[in-house]
Scaffold this motif. Structure first.
Motif, PDB file in Angstrom:
ATOM      1  N   THR A 243       0.830  -1.201   0.000  1.00  0.00           N
ATOM      2  CA  THR A 243       0.000   0.000   0.000  1.00  0.00           C
ATOM      3  C   THR A 243       0.865   1.252   0.000  1.00  0.00           C
ATOM      4  O   THR A 243       0.551   2.243  -0.667  1.00  0.00           O
ATOM      5  N   ALA A 244       1.969   1.209   0.749  1.00  0.00           N
ATOM      6  CA  ALA A 244       2.880   2.355   0.814  1.00  0.00           C
ATOM      7  C   ALA A 244       3.528   2.646  -0.530  1.00  0.00           C
ATOM      8  O   ALA A 244       3.977   3.771  -0.779  1.00  0.00           O
TER       9      ALA A 244
ATOM     10  N   ILE B 129     -13.020  14.975  -7.858  1.00  0.00           N
ATOM     11  CA  ILE B 129     -12.071  14.110  -7.162  1.00  0.00           C
ATOM     12  C   ILE B 129     -12.368  14.084  -5.661  1.00  0.00           C
ATOM     13  O   ILE B 129     -12.340  13.027  -5.015  1.00  0.00           O
ATOM     14  N   SER B 130     -12.666  15.238  -5.099  1.00  0.00           N
ATOM     15  CA  SER B 130     -12.957  15.327  -3.668  1.00  0.00           C
ATOM     16  C   SER B 130     -14.203  14.534  -3.301  1.00  0.00           C
ATOM     17  O   SER B 130     -14.219  13.826  -2.282  1.00  0.00           O
ATOM     18  N   ALA B 131     -15.249  14.641  -4.124  1.00  0.00           N
ATOM     19  CA  ALA B 131     -16.495  13.924  -3.849  1.00  0.00           C
ATOM     20  C   ALA B 131     -16.301  12.409  -3.933  1.00  0.00           C
ATOM     21  O   ALA B 131     -16.759  11.656  -3.066  1.00  0.00           O
ATOM     22  N   LEU B 132     -15.596  11.960  -4.966  1.00  0.00           N
ATOM     23  CA  LEU B 132     -15.331  10.525  -5.105  1.00  0.00           C
ATOM     24  C   LEU B 132     -14.451  10.032  -3.949  1.00  0.00           C
ATOM     25  O   LEU B 132     -14.664   8.926  -3.421  1.00  0.00           O
ATOM     26  N   GLY B 133     -13.474  10.837  -3.563  1.00  0.00           N
ATOM     27  CA  GLY B 133     -12.623  10.470  -2.447  1.00  0.00           C
ATOM     28  C   GLY B 133     -13.401  10.358  -1.151  1.00  0.00           C
ATOM     29  O   GLY B 133     -13.158   9.453  -0.334  1.00  0.00           O
ATOM     30  N   ALA B 134     -14.366  11.250  -0.944  1.00  0.00           N
ATOM     31  CA  ALA B 134     -15.194  11.204   0.258  1.00  0.00           C
ATOM     32  C   ALA B 134     -16.001   9.909   0.319  1.00  0.00           C
ATOM     33  O   ALA B 134     -16.101   9.272   1.376  1.00  0.00           O
ATOM     34  N   ILE B 135     -16.556   9.512  -0.814  1.00  0.00           N
ATOM     35  CA  ILE B 135     -17.345   8.276  -0.860  1.00  0.00           C
ATOM     36  C   ILE B 135     -16.475   7.062  -0.577  1.00  0.00           C
ATOM     37  O   ILE B 135     -16.834   6.184   0.228  1.00  0.00           O
ATOM     38  N   PHE B 136     -15.322   7.002  -1.229  1.00  0.00           N
ATOM     39  CA  PHE B 136     -14.432   5.845  -1.060  1.00  0.00           C
ATOM     40  C   PHE B 136     -13.910   5.743   0.374  1.00  0.00           C
ATOM     41  O   PHE B 136     -13.917   4.657   0.977  1.00  0.00           O
ATOM     42  N   LEU B 137     -13.473   6.854   0.946  1.00  0.00           N
ATOM     43  CA  LEU B 137     -12.930   6.822   2.303  1.00  0.00           C
ATOM     44  C   LEU B 137     -14.010   6.515   3.333  1.00  0.00           C
ATOM     45  O   LEU B 137     -13.732   5.872   4.352  1.00  0.00           O
ATOM     46  N   THR B 138     -15.237   6.953   3.086  1.00  0.00           N
ATOM     47  CA  THR B 138     -16.336   6.597   3.985  1.00  0.00           C
ATOM     48  C   THR B 138     -16.548   5.093   3.994  1.00  0.00           C
ATOM     49  O   THR B 138     -16.705   4.472   5.060  1.00  0.00           O
ATOM     50  N   LYS B 139     -16.539   4.479   2.824  1.00  0.00           N
ATOM     51  CA  LYS B 139     -16.700   3.034   2.712  1.00  0.00           C
ATOM     52  C   LYS B 139     -15.571   2.307   3.442  1.00  0.00           C
ATOM     53  O   LYS B 139     -15.805   1.374   4.225  1.00  0.00           O
ATOM     54  N   MET B 140     -14.325   2.729   3.206  1.00  0.00           N
ATOM     55  CA  MET B 140     -13.188   2.089   3.857  1.00  0.00           C
ATOM     56  C   MET B 140     -13.219   2.308   5.373  1.00  0.00           C
ATOM     57  O   MET B 140     -12.873   1.410   6.149  1.00  0.00           O
TER      58      MET B 140
ATOM     59  N   THR C 152      -2.114  -9.696  -1.249  1.00  0.00           N
ATOM     60  CA  THR C 152      -1.784  -8.283  -1.061  1.00  0.00           C
ATOM     61  C   THR C 152      -2.125  -7.424  -2.273  1.00  0.00           C
ATOM     62  O   THR C 152      -1.959  -6.212  -2.229  1.00  0.00           O
ATOM     63  N   SER C 153      -2.603  -8.034  -3.363  1.00  0.00           N
ATOM     64  CA  SER C 153      -2.923  -7.245  -4.551  1.00  0.00           C
ATOM     65  C   SER C 153      -4.057  -6.270  -4.271  1.00  0.00           C
ATOM     66  O   SER C 153      -4.067  -5.147  -4.770  1.00  0.00           O
ATOM     67  N   GLY C 154      -5.032  -6.711  -3.448  1.00  0.00           N
ATOM     68  CA  GLY C 154      -6.134  -5.827  -3.102  1.00  0.00           C
ATOM     69  C   GLY C 154      -5.670  -4.629  -2.294  1.00  0.00           C
ATOM     70  O   GLY C 154      -6.169  -3.521  -2.463  1.00  0.00           O
ATOM     71  N   SER C 155      -4.687  -4.840  -1.423  1.00  0.00           N
ATOM     72  CA  SER C 155      -4.144  -3.749  -0.618  1.00  0.00           C
ATOM     73  C   SER C 155      -3.470  -2.718  -1.503  1.00  0.00           C
ATOM     74  O   SER C 155      -3.627  -1.506  -1.303  1.00  0.00           O
ATOM     75  N   PHE C 156      -2.720  -3.179  -2.472  1.00  0.00           N
ATOM     76  CA  PHE C 156      -2.042  -2.269  -3.387  1.00  0.00           C
ATOM     77  C   PHE C 156      -3.062  -1.450  -4.182  1.00  0.00           C
ATOM     78  O   PHE C 156      -2.911  -0.227  -4.331  1.00  0.00           O
ATOM     79  N   LYS C 157      -4.114  -2.103  -4.659  1.00  0.00           N
ATOM     80  CA  LYS C 157      -5.140  -1.403  -5.422  1.00  0.00           C
ATOM     81  C   LYS C 157      -5.846  -0.361  -4.563  1.00  0.00           C
ATOM     82  O   LYS C 157      -6.142   0.743  -5.030  1.00  0.00           O
ATOM     83  N   ARG C 158      -6.121  -0.705  -3.308  1.00  0.00           N
ATOM     84  CA  ARG C 158      -6.774   0.261  -2.416  1.00  0.00           C
ATOM     85  C   ARG C 158      -5.853   1.449  -2.142  1.00  0.00           C
ATOM     86  O   ARG C 158      -6.321   2.584  -2.026  1.00  0.00           O
ATOM     87  N   GLY C 159      -4.554   1.185  -2.032  1.00  0.00           N
ATOM     88  CA  GLY C 159      -3.616   2.276  -1.841  1.00  0.00           C
ATOM     89  C   GLY C 159      -3.584   3.213  -3.031  1.00  0.00           C
ATOM     90  O   GLY C 159      -3.591   4.441  -2.879  1.00  0.00           O
ATOM     91  N   VAL C 160      -3.553   2.635  -4.230  1.00  0.00           N
ATOM     92  CA  VAL C 160      -3.549   3.445  -5.455  1.00  0.00           C
ATOM     93  C   VAL C 160      -4.832   4.263  -5.559  1.00  0.00           C
ATOM     94  O   VAL C 160      -4.803   5.464  -5.856  1.00  0.00           O
ATOM     95  N   LEU C 161      -5.976   3.608  -5.299  1.00  0.00           N
ATOM     96  CA  LEU C 161      -7.260   4.303  -5.401  1.00  0.00           C
ATOM     97  C   LEU C 161      -7.367   5.416  -4.363  1.00  0.00           C
ATOM     98  O   LEU C 161      -7.880   6.510  -4.656  1.00  0.00           O
TER      99      LEU C 161
END
Length: 206
Positions: free
Chosen positions: A44-45, A76-87, A105-114
């Motif tokens: 993720t890092a 970008i801010s609105a989409l980020g708000a939705i994604f971070l709320t879910k996480m 760990t592939s899912g972790s990497f994808k979540r980090g990128v997103l």
């Protein structure tokens, strides 16, 4: 040579600052380290390689455009708000992982990128600060922006990975109670970042 050294130093300094500064990506690094293991946190890092890297190139050409297009940052801010709320909400339901299970760990990497792609602060930094800085330096020394970008990316990844290792280690210190508390803190932090992003989106289009 002096300009290259100065930009390399600036890249390292900003990489350290951005690496230790609390934010969505650092929270995601800790979240993935806790829920999937240290290896997942390290992956993720590494997300800035695939998010900041392309943005660095694009920002050299479109730094001026960003200042006149607040709607882009609002989306970008609105989409980020939705994604971070879910996480963030998911943090309250995740269970302490067994140490003998091998997580993908592939899912972790994808979540980090997103997470990084949906963080408007990344765009603000590169389009309004990093991009113009590199563009002005490129006029004197073409290789200087490359040194700056590499120094920044390597430093920010190492700092975030180190923080994950310091906080999580090999997981021996984790008990179900400590794990739940740590994940709850991550969840609250993510929801707080989501609220800030949502406010920023409303402010940009208001």
């Amino acid at each position: 040579t002096e300009l290259i050294a100065q930009l390399a130093g600036a890249g390292v300094a900003l990489g350290i600052i951005e690496g230790i500064k609390p934010g969505p990506l650092l929270t995601m690094v800790i979240r993935e380290s806790l829920s999937k293991g240290l290896k997942a946190g390290m992956w993720t890092a590494a997300a800035p390689i695939f998010t900041d890297g392309p943005l660095i190139i694009v920002s050299l050409f479109f730094a001026g455009w960003m200042a006149t297009e607040p709607e882009f940052l609002a989306i970008i801010s609105a989409l980020g708000a939705i994604f971070l709320t879910k996480m963030g909400v998911e943090c309250f339901t995740l269970k302490l992982p067994y140490t003998d299970t091998q997580e993908d760990t592939s899912g972790s990497f994808k979540r980090g990128v997103l997470t990084n792609l949906l963080n408007p602060n990344v765009y603000v930094f590169w389009f309004l600060i990093g991009g113009p800085l590199m563009a002005s330096a490129a006029e004197q020394e073409p290789i200087a922006p490359v040194i700056y970008a590499v120094a920044f990316l390597v430093t920010i990844i190492l700092v975030k990975a180190s923080i994950a290792w310091i906080l999580v280690g090999d997981g021996i210190w984790l008990t179900p109670r400590r794990y739940s508390i740590a994940m709850a803190i991550c969840g609250i932090a993510m929801i707080a970042f989501a609220g800030r992003f949502a406010y920023q989106a409303i402010h940009l289009v208001g």
